[in-house]
Design a protein around this motif. Structure first.
Motif, PDB file in Angstrom:
ATOM      1  N   ASP A   5       0.867  -1.177   0.000  1.00 37.50           N
ATOM      2  CA  ASP A   5       0.000   0.000   0.000  1.00 37.50           C
ATOM      3  C   ASP A   5       0.906   1.230   0.000  1.00 37.50           C
ATOM      4  O   ASP A   5       1.815   1.342   0.812  1.00 37.50           O
ATOM      5  CB  ASP A   5      -0.884  -0.001   1.253  1.00 37.50           C
ATOM      6  CG  ASP A   5      -1.913   1.116   1.221  1.00 37.50           C
ATOM      7  OD1 ASP A   5      -2.125   1.698   0.131  1.00 37.50           O
ATOM      8  OD2 ASP A   5      -2.479   1.429   2.278  1.00 37.50           O
ATOM      9  N   LYS A   6       0.673   2.126  -0.927  1.00 36.64           N
ATOM     10  CA  LYS A   6       1.450   3.357  -1.013  1.00 36.64           C
ATOM     11  C   LYS A   6       0.820   4.445  -0.168  1.00 36.64           C
ATOM     12  O   LYS A   6      -0.391   4.544  -0.092  1.00 36.64           O
ATOM     13  CB  LYS A   6       1.450   3.869  -2.455  1.00 36.64           C
ATOM     14  CG  LYS A   6       2.610   3.484  -3.256  1.00 36.64           C
ATOM     15  CD  LYS A   6       2.530   4.271  -4.557  1.00 36.64           C
ATOM     16  CE  LYS A   6       3.472   3.749  -5.576  1.00 36.64           C
ATOM     17  NZ  LYS A   6       3.394   4.464  -6.817  1.00 36.64           N
ATOM     18  N   ALA A   7       1.654   5.275   0.401  1.00 41.54           N
ATOM     19  CA  ALA A   7       1.177   6.458   1.123  1.00 41.54           C
ATOM     20  C   ALA A   7       1.940   7.656   0.560  1.00 41.54           C
ATOM     21  O   ALA A   7       3.160   7.646   0.501  1.00 41.54           O
ATOM     22  CB  ALA A   7       1.427   6.318   2.616  1.00 41.54           C
ATOM     23  N   ASN A   8       1.221   8.624   0.104  1.00 39.76           N
ATOM     24  CA  ASN A   8       1.845   9.838  -0.433  1.00 39.76           C
ATOM     25  C   ASN A   8       1.748  10.963   0.593  1.00 39.76           C
ATOM     26  O   ASN A   8       0.759  11.089   1.293  1.00 39.76           O
ATOM     27  CB  ASN A   8       1.153  10.283  -1.722  1.00 39.76           C
ATOM     28  CG  ASN A   8       1.383   9.295  -2.845  1.00 39.76           C
ATOM     29  OD1 ASN A   8       2.486   8.800  -3.022  1.00 39.76           O
ATOM     30  ND2 ASN A   8       0.341   8.984  -3.602  1.00 39.76           N
ATOM     31  N   ALA A   9       2.765  11.770   0.628  1.00 41.31           N
ATOM     32  CA  ALA A   9       2.768  12.919   1.530  1.00 41.31           C
ATOM     33  C   ALA A   9       3.075  14.171   0.704  1.00 41.31           C
ATOM     34  O   ALA A   9       3.913  14.142  -0.193  1.00 41.31           O
ATOM     35  CB  ALA A   9       3.812  12.740   2.617  1.00 41.31           C
ATOM     36  N   PHE A  10       2.382  15.227   1.009  1.00 41.29           N
ATOM     37  CA  PHE A  10       2.628  16.503   0.346  1.00 41.29           C
ATOM     38  C   PHE A  10       3.690  17.246   1.147  1.00 41.29           C
ATOM     39  O   PHE A  10       3.564  17.449   2.344  1.00 41.29           O
ATOM     40  CB  PHE A  10       1.341  17.333   0.288  1.00 41.29           C
ATOM     41  CG  PHE A  10       1.554  18.723  -0.249  1.00 41.29           C
ATOM     42  CD1 PHE A  10       1.763  18.918  -1.607  1.00 41.29           C
ATOM     43  CD2 PHE A  10       1.578  19.820   0.592  1.00 41.29           C
ATOM     44  CE1 PHE A  10       1.975  20.195  -2.121  1.00 41.29           C
ATOM     45  CE2 PHE A  10       1.782  21.103   0.088  1.00 41.29           C
ATOM     46  CZ  PHE A  10       1.983  21.283  -1.275  1.00 41.29           C
ATOM     47  N   VAL A  11       4.747  17.638   0.478  1.00 43.53           N
ATOM     48  CA  VAL A  11       5.810  18.381   1.136  1.00 43.53           C
ATOM     49  C   VAL A  11       5.792  19.806   0.579  1.00 43.53           C
ATOM     50  O   VAL A  11       6.061  20.025  -0.597  1.00 43.53           O
ATOM     51  CB  VAL A  11       7.188  17.740   0.882  1.00 43.53           C
ATOM     52  CG1 VAL A  11       8.288  18.550   1.539  1.00 43.53           C
ATOM     53  CG2 VAL A  11       7.199  16.299   1.363  1.00 43.53           C
ATOM     54  N   PRO A  12       5.436  20.774   1.422  1.00 37.60           N
ATOM     55  CA  PRO A  12       5.411  22.156   0.954  1.00 37.60           C
ATOM     56  C   PRO A  12       6.827  22.629   0.585  1.00 37.60           C
ATOM     57  O   PRO A  12       7.775  22.382   1.318  1.00 37.60           O
ATOM     58  CB  PRO A  12       4.874  22.951   2.134  1.00 37.60           C
ATOM     59  CG  PRO A  12       4.428  21.963   3.148  1.00 37.60           C
ATOM     60  CD  PRO A  12       5.026  20.649   2.802  1.00 37.60           C
ATOM     61  N   ALA A  13       6.917  23.304  -0.552  1.00 45.95           N
ATOM     62  CA  ALA A  13       8.198  23.879  -0.992  1.00 45.95           C
ATOM     63  C   ALA A  13       7.942  25.311  -1.457  1.00 45.95           C
ATOM     64  O   ALA A  13       7.833  25.583  -2.649  1.00 45.95           O
ATOM     65  CB  ALA A  13       8.801  23.037  -2.099  1.00 45.95           C
ATOM     66  N   PRO A  14       7.812  26.233  -0.494  1.00 46.14           N
ATOM     67  CA  PRO A  14       7.543  27.623  -0.873  1.00 46.14           C
ATOM     68  C   PRO A  14       8.749  28.252  -1.570  1.00 46.14           C
ATOM     69  O   PRO A  14       9.894  27.955  -1.229  1.00 46.14           O
ATOM     70  CB  PRO A  14       7.261  28.305   0.461  1.00 46.14           C
ATOM     71  CG  PRO A  14       7.962  27.470   1.479  1.00 46.14           C
ATOM     72  CD  PRO A  14       7.943  26.062   0.952  1.00 46.14           C
ATOM     73  N   ALA A  15       8.467  29.102  -2.550  1.00 45.45           N
ATOM     74  CA  ALA A  15       9.537  29.825  -3.249  1.00 45.45           C
ATOM     75  C   ALA A  15       8.937  31.070  -3.891  1.00 45.45           C
ATOM     76  O   ALA A  15       7.751  31.095  -4.246  1.00 45.45           O
ATOM     77  CB  ALA A  15      10.185  28.943  -4.302  1.00 45.45           C
ATOM     78  N   ILE A  16       9.771  32.083  -4.058  1.00 46.82           N
ATOM     79  CA  ILE A  16       9.310  33.345  -4.633  1.00 46.82           C
ATOM     80  C   ILE A  16      10.410  33.876  -5.548  1.00 46.82           C
ATOM     81  O   ILE A  16      11.592  33.615  -5.327  1.00 46.82           O
ATOM     82  CB  ILE A  16       8.963  34.360  -3.517  1.00 46.82           C
ATOM     83  CG1 ILE A  16       8.143  35.516  -4.048  1.00 46.82           C
ATOM     84  CG2 ILE A  16      10.207  34.827  -2.804  1.00 46.82           C
ATOM     85  CD1 ILE A  16       7.542  36.382  -2.933  1.00 46.82           C
ATOM     86  N   SER A  17      10.010  34.619  -6.572  1.00 48.54           N
ATOM     87  CA  SER A  17      10.961  35.200  -7.510  1.00 48.54           C
ATOM     88  C   SER A  17      10.616  36.674  -7.723  1.00 48.54           C
ATOM     89  O   SER A  17       9.441  37.021  -7.840  1.00 48.54           O
ATOM     90  CB  SER A  17      10.895  34.455  -8.838  1.00 48.54           C
ATOM     91  OG  SER A  17      11.629  35.133  -9.822  1.00 48.54           O
TER      92      SER A  17
END
Length: 181
Positions: A5-17
């Protein structure tokens, strides 16, 4: 048998330009190095600041800062309330061109990642902010004087020299008259 069984996790990666431009005669110049466009001293410089969310989460309360110019973003302030993923907001700024030299102007933007928790989960607190900056520059063209300024220095020397010449001339004139008697 084997079960997976797969479990996915969302990893926030904030960035600005941030990309900053000087606008001269209706043309936008990305003057990051070398000479920028030439503007007359005393005129108004118009800057364009493009702020883009290059991360994977929305950014809240994005503050746009320019230490040399007055910034105005679409909401009428220096703050962009919400910058969605992939969105770009264009702010403008103006400043007075100084009397001489080259102007190097930096704009920066900083924002706080806005991460919504999953249903039933506690709020995600991200104690970080993202920051980027960019530079644009211009070359000042000196103003031609509209009138000549009187400093008194050279005129004073001229008056002294003229007074001496007159005094010497008068003395020589008197001597020649006496000699002719």
């Amino acid at each position: 048998t084997t079960a997976t069984d797969k479990a996915n996790a969302f990893v926030p990666a904030p960035a600005i330009s941030v990309a900053k431009f000087i606008v001269a005669n209706g043309t936008e110049y990305d003057a990051n190095s070398g000479d920028g466009p030439r503007l007359p001293a005393g005129s108004t410089a118009t800057w364009r600041i493009k702020v883009t969310n290059t991360g994977n989460v929305d950014l809240a309360d994005v503050q746009v800062i320019d230490l040399l110019a007055t910034v105005s973003c679409p909401a009428g302030s220096t703050v962009i309330p919400l910058l969605a993923v992939g969105a770009t907001v264009v702010c403008s700024a103006t400043s007075t061109v100084p009397d001489t030299g080259t102007v190097t102007n930096t704009a920066s933007a900083t924002g706080t990642p806005k991460v919504e928790p999953l249903a039933g989960q506690p709020a995600v607190v991200m104690p970080i902010s993202v920051l980027d900056d960019d530079v644009a520059g211009l070359v000042v063209v000196a103003k031609a004087p509209t009138s000549l300024a009187f400093t008194g220095g050279s005129l004073g020397a001229l008056l002294v020299a003229a007074s001496l010449a007159i005094a010497v001339g008068l003395r020589l004139s008197r001597r020649s008259r006496r000699a002719g008697r």
